[in-house]
Design a protein around this motif. Sequence first.
Motif, mmCIF file in Angstrom:
data_model
loop_
_atom_site.group_PDB
_atom_site.id
_atom_site.type_symbol
_atom_site.label_atom_id
_atom_site.label_comp_id
_atom_site.label_asym_id
_atom_site.label_seq_id
_atom_site.Cartn_x
_atom_site.Cartn_y
_atom_site.Cartn_z
ATOM 1 N N SER A 114 42.661 -10.366 -41.453
ATOM 2 C CA SER A 114 42.576 -10.795 -40.072
ATOM 3 C C SER A 114 43.964 -10.927 -39.486
ATOM 4 O O SER A 114 44.948 -11.120 -40.215
ATOM 5 C CB SER A 114 41.824 -12.128 -39.950
ATOM 6 N N ARG A 152 28.790 -8.520 -47.012
ATOM 7 C CA ARG A 152 29.973 -8.161 -46.247
ATOM 8 C C ARG A 152 31.093 -9.154 -46.523
ATOM 9 O O ARG A 152 30.869 -10.365 -46.589
ATOM 10 C CB ARG A 152 29.642 -8.119 -44.759
ATOM 11 N N GLU A 153 32.299 -8.643 -46.655
ATOM 12 C CA GLU A 153 33.450 -9.416 -47.063
ATOM 13 C C GLU A 153 34.564 -9.292 -46.038
ATOM 14 O O GLU A 153 34.890 -8.190 -45.594
ATOM 15 C CB GLU A 153 33.935 -8.914 -48.431
ATOM 16 N N LEU A 154 35.143 -10.418 -45.669
ATOM 17 C CA LEU A 154 36.325 -10.405 -44.813
ATOM 18 C C LEU A 154 37.517 -9.921 -45.624
ATOM 19 O O LEU A 154 37.849 -10.505 -46.658
ATOM 20 C CB LEU A 154 36.591 -11.799 -44.250
ATOM 21 N N GLN A 194 31.763 -3.701 -46.569
ATOM 22 C CA GLN A 194 30.497 -3.932 -47.236
ATOM 23 C C GLN A 194 30.164 -2.744 -48.112
ATOM 24 O O GLN A 194 30.054 -1.615 -47.631
ATOM 25 C CB GLN A 194 29.374 -4.177 -46.237
ATOM 26 N N SER A 236 39.864 -8.494 -36.949
ATOM 27 C CA SER A 236 39.729 -8.541 -38.395
ATOM 28 C C SER A 236 39.043 -7.283 -38.903
ATOM 29 O O SER A 236 38.367 -6.571 -38.155
ATOM 30 C CB SER A 236 38.957 -9.791 -38.844
ATOM 31 N N HIS A 246 36.458 -6.026 -42.032
ATOM 32 C CA HIS A 246 35.474 -6.426 -43.023
ATOM 33 C C HIS A 246 35.003 -5.191 -43.764
ATOM 34 O O HIS A 246 35.124 -4.071 -43.266
ATOM 35 C CB HIS A 246 34.283 -7.117 -42.363
#
Length: 119
Positions: A50, A45-47, A39, A35, A37
Amino acid sequence: QVQLVESGGGLVQPGGSLRLSCAASGLPFSVYAMSWHRQAPGKERELVASIASANGITNYVNSVKGRFTISRDNAKNTVYLQMNSLKPEDTAVYSCKADPPFPTGRSYWGQGTQVTVSS
């Protein structure tokens, strides 16, 4: 021993494109879910995206759908994030993450690569 190394970040104009790469070593890459991510300063922090290990099913946060594409090349132990139509709000440090097939395993993070979208 395990390393995840991101590359491909940089400064781009709004509307531009970048392709990020994350090269993995020291782990059985093909069985790990991967995945991306991000920030931004002062934000959580954001996904972003994926991709599954087995069937390659992908998922994206709504804000990047239609603009970003995650892919993986198991022969090269590399996961990619193709980013098109970039916006200033995409500015962040982008990191890749490897998640093991079993809950008892540990996850790994790369060091991150800076993406800046600005005029």
